[in-house]
Design a protein around this motif. Structure first.
Motif, PDB file in Angstrom:
ATOM      1  N   PRO A  69      -9.436   8.761  37.381  1.00 10.36           N
ATOM      2  CA  PRO A  69      -9.419   8.097  38.695  1.00 10.36           C
ATOM      3  C   PRO A  69      -8.817   9.022  39.750  1.00 10.36           C
ATOM      4  O   PRO A  69      -8.000   9.894  39.437  1.00 10.36           O
ATOM      5  CB  PRO A  69      -8.543   6.858  38.459  1.00 10.36           C
ATOM      6  N   PRO A  70      -9.186   8.852  41.015  1.00 13.60           N
ATOM      7  CA  PRO A  70      -8.730   9.755  42.089  1.00 13.60           C
ATOM      8  C   PRO A  70      -7.298   9.441  42.521  1.00 13.60           C
ATOM      9  O   PRO A  70      -7.072   8.794  43.545  1.00 13.60           O
ATOM     10  CB  PRO A  70      -9.746   9.486  43.206  1.00 13.60           C
ATOM     11  N   VAL A 109     -10.032   4.549  44.930  1.00 11.04           N
ATOM     12  CA  VAL A 109      -9.912   3.947  43.599  1.00 11.04           C
ATOM     13  C   VAL A 109     -10.837   2.736  43.471  1.00 11.04           C
ATOM     14  O   VAL A 109     -11.394   2.477  42.403  1.00 11.04           O
ATOM     15  CB  VAL A 109      -8.448   3.567  43.316  1.00 11.04           C
ATOM     16  N   SER A 110     -11.038   2.002  44.567  1.00 11.93           N
ATOM     17  CA  SER A 110     -11.970   0.872  44.520  1.00 11.93           C
ATOM     18  C   SER A 110     -13.394   1.360  44.253  1.00 11.93           C
ATOM     19  O   SER A 110     -14.136   0.757  43.460  1.00 11.93           O
ATOM     20  CB  SER A 110     -11.920   0.102  45.844  1.00 11.93           C
ATOM     21  N   ALA A 115     -17.814   2.337  40.048  1.00 15.09           N
ATOM     22  CA  ALA A 115     -18.574   3.275  39.224  1.00 15.09           C
ATOM     23  C   ALA A 115     -18.355   3.032  37.722  1.00 15.09           C
ATOM     24  O   ALA A 115     -19.260   3.254  36.920  1.00 15.09           O
ATOM     25  CB  ALA A 115     -18.196   4.718  39.582  1.00 15.09           C
ATOM     26  N   ILE A 116     -17.148   2.590  37.337  1.00 20.63           N
ATOM     27  CA  ILE A 116     -16.862   2.421  35.907  1.00 20.63           C
ATOM     28  C   ILE A 116     -17.102   0.993  35.424  1.00 20.63           C
ATOM     29  O   ILE A 116     -16.879   0.702  34.251  1.00 20.63           O
ATOM     30  CB  ILE A 116     -15.403   2.816  35.588  1.00 20.63           C
ATOM     31  N   ARG A 117     -17.572   0.114  36.310  1.00 20.05           N
ATOM     32  CA  ARG A 117     -17.737  -1.292  35.928  1.00 20.05           C
ATOM     33  C   ARG A 117     -18.587  -1.469  34.667  1.00 20.05           C
ATOM     34  O   ARG A 117     -18.260  -2.306  33.823  1.00 20.05           O
ATOM     35  CB  ARG A 117     -18.336  -2.085  37.082  1.00 20.05           C
ATOM     36  N   PRO A 118     -19.685  -0.713  34.460  1.00 17.48           N
ATOM     37  CA  PRO A 118     -20.485  -0.942  33.246  1.00 17.48           C
ATOM     38  C   PRO A 118     -19.726  -0.655  31.947  1.00 17.48           C
ATOM     39  O   PRO A 118     -20.020  -1.263  30.923  1.00 17.48           O
ATOM     40  CB  PRO A 118     -21.670   0.029  33.428  1.00 17.48           C
ATOM     41  N   GLU A 128     -11.072  -2.648  41.916  1.00 19.42           N
ATOM     42  CA  GLU A 128     -11.803  -3.179  43.067  1.00 19.42           C
ATOM     43  C   GLU A 128     -10.985  -4.207  43.839  1.00 19.42           C
ATOM     44  O   GLU A 128     -11.255  -4.455  45.016  1.00 19.42           O
ATOM     45  CB  GLU A 128     -13.115  -3.798  42.598  1.00 19.42           C
ATOM     46  N   ALA A 129      -9.975  -4.794  43.196  1.00 21.87           N
ATOM     47  CA  ALA A 129      -9.157  -5.810  43.860  1.00 21.87           C
ATOM     48  C   ALA A 129      -7.973  -5.217  44.618  1.00 21.87           C
ATOM     49  O   ALA A 129      -7.138  -5.959  45.132  1.00 21.87           O
ATOM     50  CB  ALA A 129      -8.650  -6.816  42.822  1.00 21.87           C
ATOM     51  N   LEU A 130      -7.889  -3.904  44.691  1.00 21.82           N
ATOM     52  CA  LEU A 130      -6.762  -3.271  45.384  1.00 21.82           C
ATOM     53  C   LEU A 130      -6.734  -3.685  46.855  1.00 21.82           C
ATOM     54  O   LEU A 130      -7.779  -3.702  47.515  1.00 21.82           O
ATOM     55  CB  LEU A 130      -6.874  -1.748  45.311  1.00 21.82           C
ATOM     56  N   PRO A 131      -5.548  -4.015  47.403  1.00 23.84           N
ATOM     57  CA  PRO A 131      -5.457  -4.300  48.846  1.00 23.84           C
ATOM     58  C   PRO A 131      -5.833  -3.055  49.648  1.00 23.84           C
ATOM     59  O   PRO A 131      -5.384  -1.947  49.345  1.00 23.84           O
ATOM     60  CB  PRO A 131      -3.975  -4.659  49.048  1.00 23.84           C
TER      61      PRO A 131
END
Length: 795
Positions: A69-70, A109-110, A115-118, A128-131
């Motif tokens: 992750p970045p 990061v979102s 990209a990694i969801r699969p 994806e839920a990051l504020p």
């Protein structure tokens, strides 16, 4: 309720759990992730442990699919956020700038999460839920430059003040420079305008003080130069100072306002920091698992431990630095029906390493880490891990080794239960062997009564006998090579081990006479037992070597069989592809010829000729078409069997050669310097044409009378595939002569694409050949760039 394995004393000293946590932390990329790794506490809820292990598995798949992750460049924003929490506090520009990497990380990061969801849906949901805190991010980016200073865009008033300041400074400096030019070197020590105490001044010679009215703000160290603010510039300097004060006040106001904006978002920012730290901790576990080639252990809810080919994690880390250090895997087995495991054998043979490996891999599992063990490994979830390892002698507390052991074992016996793992190193040592063995046996029986899983190491003979007779106990030993007098570090179950003390002492240099004397002082039973154990060791090693050799041979045989089957499959596929391609090319050629014949027939019909003449022309065209119609190779098997040494023809390749061997449905044929593998069904005897078989008409042919007076069939196509450039030149030279004499108008030279060397050699020859009129690339139906069509100079 979430609980962790209790009290650091239960594993901290001797087990090296802190060192393993530091190893995980070395793979973290943020301060938050490192802190989580260094303070990781093993979980005791099996469901939570499973969830943590699943997260690590997802992170490993994400690393393989999208990389890490970045999180690079992300500092520790927590001290800055803590300062901003206090009402009235003001962050400076550098501190506000340090928050931007945190705010920038959220969208990156979102995007990574999407990209990694699969492959990692749970981690993707967290990412994806990051504020986002987008407005604060844009506000800080607009207000701050790369050094943390406020930009002119921070507010309209700040921009206006700075523009006025620049203009006032420019005019003030210009006026002062005119004074310098007017008076020159007679009055001024240097020709530049400078600043003293925030006011613009001129460097005046001390002896010229009376020639310039003004305020002296400073003097040089030598006293020869006075820094004077001219009287005429005092008001302008005052205005400039006032503007600078206004700018400072506006800057302070903006910084306070930006700090308030950060304070207003403290909850989302705290969530952002927490989530990024949690993600970094999970990916640190995944990085370590990849480096260790670790596997995900299963959680055994029946209390059984079964670690296959387990390796000590810190020994693995040493091997990364020094690849010559071998790490020998061990199998570690414990079950509630036989909860006591007694490990015996020589010193430095790996007994304590086995204890620590079991403890560390259990703790790693409960912290969510995958472990360096083989697939299929299982561990229970422990609520307590007790470790009594090493000499805890203390002069300060007036404790001997044995007293320290009793103090620790008292704590263990007070708390151990069915969800406990107890590790006891050198059990029964430090006191009289007979009493020590009796006490050790009583301790083991009490722990077994409590339902705890226990692994103990010992050198005491009565405990080996106890483990052999007690149904709840099991013997194991660290293997020792009697030939080399060196440990193998392997763990052998259901067999007690020897200490090999006398053999090791002899190897380390004690006199032989002393060793023989010591051997004579041993009891007859002890000597006999050592001999029996040595014979058993030798027999087991021999059997193990035989089994390993059989396994090696089976592995080699299986590999060769697999390679042969793969080679056969590839050859069959290649032959099938070539046959299909030949059929397709033949069909395309037939279509082109028929189209050409039909076109010619239509042209002849439109000419002014008599009906008999037209019919005669059509008959001749049909006969010509019949002569050049390609014949699809007949793959029907011949009546005569094909055997090695037979001259055969592979019609679909235009190849004639000698059959070398037949393997299943695939044959090996040698034609000159070329050896090919083709389907057996595609071969026929080379004399089949003379026995009534259909001739190979893949290309038009002509007849030429050879030197011996016999007719020679000259095809309109020459295959050069597999030839060297020198071989190809010789073949083309001879072929062009034959084709010219046979009256062929054009020929096709099939050289293939390959590296292009063969094509270049052929075309170089054609460009200077006296019999060649022109040449070109083949049409798609003629082989495209893999063939060259040459027109010959024939009448």
């Amino acid at each position: 309720m979430r609980r962790s394995v209790e009290a650091g004393r239960l594993w901290g000293r001797g087990i090296e759990w802190d060192a393993v946590r530091a190893l995980v932390a070395s793979d973290a990329r943020t301060a938050m992730g490192r802190e989580r790794a260094l303070t990781a506490e093993p979980l005791t809820d099996p469901t939570e442990v499973d969830h943590a292990l699943d997260s690590t598995a997802e992170a490993r798949r994400a690393l393989a699919e999208q990389g890490a992750p970045p999180l690079d460049g992300l500092g520790d924003p927590r001290p800055i956020l803590e300062r901003a929490r206090a009402e009235g506090s003001v962050l400076d520009g550098g501190e506000l700038l340090a928050l931007l990497p945190l705010l920038d990380a959220a969208p990156r990061v979102s995007a990574y999460g999407r990209a990694i969801r699969p492959v990692a849906p749970t981690l993707a949901a967290s990412a994806e839920a990051l504020p986002r805190v987008h407005e604060l991010r844009e506000r800080l980016r607009k207000a701050l430059d790369d050094d943390g200073a406020l930009t002119d865009r921070a507010s309209a008033r700040l921009g206006q003040l700075r523009r006025e300041l620049r203009e006032r400074r420019r005019r003030l400096v210009a006026d002062l420079e005119r004074l310098l030019q007017a008076e020159g070197d007679r009055v001024f020590a240097d020709r530049f305008v400078t600043v003293r105490h925030g006011r613009y001044v001129l460097p005046l010679r001390a002896e010229s003080r009376g020639r310039l009215r003004g305020i002296v703000h400073d003097r040089s160290q030598s006293g020869q130069t006075l820094f004077v603010e001219p009287e005429t510039m005092v008001e302008a300097n005052n205005d400039l100072v006032a503007l600078e004060r206004d700018e400072q006040q506006e800057t302070a106001r903006i910084l306070a306002e930006l700090t308030d904006a950060v304070r207003a978002q403290r909850e989302p920012l705290a969530t952002l920091v927490e989530t990024l730290g949690a993600l970094d901790w999970v990916f640190a576990r995944a990085h370590l698992a990849e480096r260790m080639e670790a596997s995900r252990p299963a959680i055994d809810r029946d209390g059984r431990a079964d670690l296959k080919a387990a390796r000590h994690p810190l020994l693995l880390a040493q091997q990364w630095r020094d690849p010559t250090r071998e790490v020998v895997p061990v199998d570690l087995e414990l079950a509630p029906d036989r909860p006591l495991l007694l490990i015996t054998g020589p010193n430095a043979g790996g007994k304590t390493i086995a204890l620590k490996t079991l403890a560390l891999l259990s703790l790693m599992t409960q912290a969510g880490c995958h472990v360096p063990a083989a697939e299929g490994s299982r561990v229970p979830v422990f609520e307590r891990i007790f470790a009594v390892i090493g000499d805890d002698q203390s002069v300060a507390e007036n404790l001997s080794t044995f007293s320290a052991f009793i103090k620790q074992i008292r704590e263990v016996l007070a708390e151990a239960d069915e969800r406990s793992l107890v590790l006891l190193d050198e059990l029964g040592a430090g006191t009289d062997p007979d009493e020590g063995a009796a006490l050790a046996r009583a301790i083991l029986e009490m722990l077994a009564d409590r339902g705890a899983l226990v692994v103990a190491t010992t050198h005491l003979e009565p405990l080996r006998a106890f483990a052999a007779a007690e149904p709840r106990a099991r013997n194991a030993s660290v293997e020792f090579d009697a030939a080399t007098l060196a440990p193998t570090f392997r763990l052998v179950y259901d067999r007690p081990g020897q200490s090999w003390a006398l053999a090791i002492a002899a190897r380390l240099g004690l006199p032989r006479t002393l060793i023989l004397r010591a051997e004579g002082l041993r009891t007859a039973d002890a000597r006999r037992l050592s001999e029996l154990l040595a014979q058993l060791d030798a027999r087991n090693r021999s059997e193990a070597d035989r089994v390993r050799e059989l396994e090696r041979r089976e592995t080699e045989t299986a590999a060769r069989l697999a390679a042969a089957r793969e080679a056969e499959r590839l050859a069959s596929d290649q032959a099938r592809t070539l046959l299909d391609r030949a059929k397709a090319e033949a069909g395309a050629l037939l279509t082109d010829i028929r189209r050409a014949v039909s076109s010619e027939w239509e042209r002849l019909k439109r000419t002014e000729r008599s009906r008999p003449a037209l019919q005669d022309s059509r008959r001749r065209l049909q006969e010509a078409a019949a002569r050049v119609t390609p014949s699809i190779p007949d793959t029907a098997p011949s009546d005569r069997p094909l055997v090695p040494g037979t001259a055969v023809v592979a019609a679909h390749l235009g190849l004639k050669g000698e059959l070398l061997e037949i393997q299943g449905e695939t044959a090996t044929v040698r034609a000159g310097s070329v050896t090919v593998r083709v389907p057996v069904a595609a071969l026929r005897h080379s004399d089949a044409d003379t026995n009534g078989s259909k001739p190979d008409r893949r290309a038009p042919e002509a007849l030429r009378r050879g030197p011996d007076g016999k007719s020679k069939s000259i095809g309109a196509e020459l295959l050069l595939l597999g030839k060297t450039t020198d071989e190809a030149r010789d073949l083309v030279e001879q072929y062009l002569d034959d084709a010219f004499m046979a009256g062929l108008p054009s020929v096709r030279l099939v050289h293939g694409k390959g590296t292009g060397a063969l094509r270049k050699a052929v075309r170089t020859l054609l460009s200077s050949h006296p019999l060649v009129e022109t040449f070109r690339d083949g049409e798609p139906s003629e082989g495209g760039a893999g063939a060259t069509v040459a027109a010959l100079k024939v009448s």
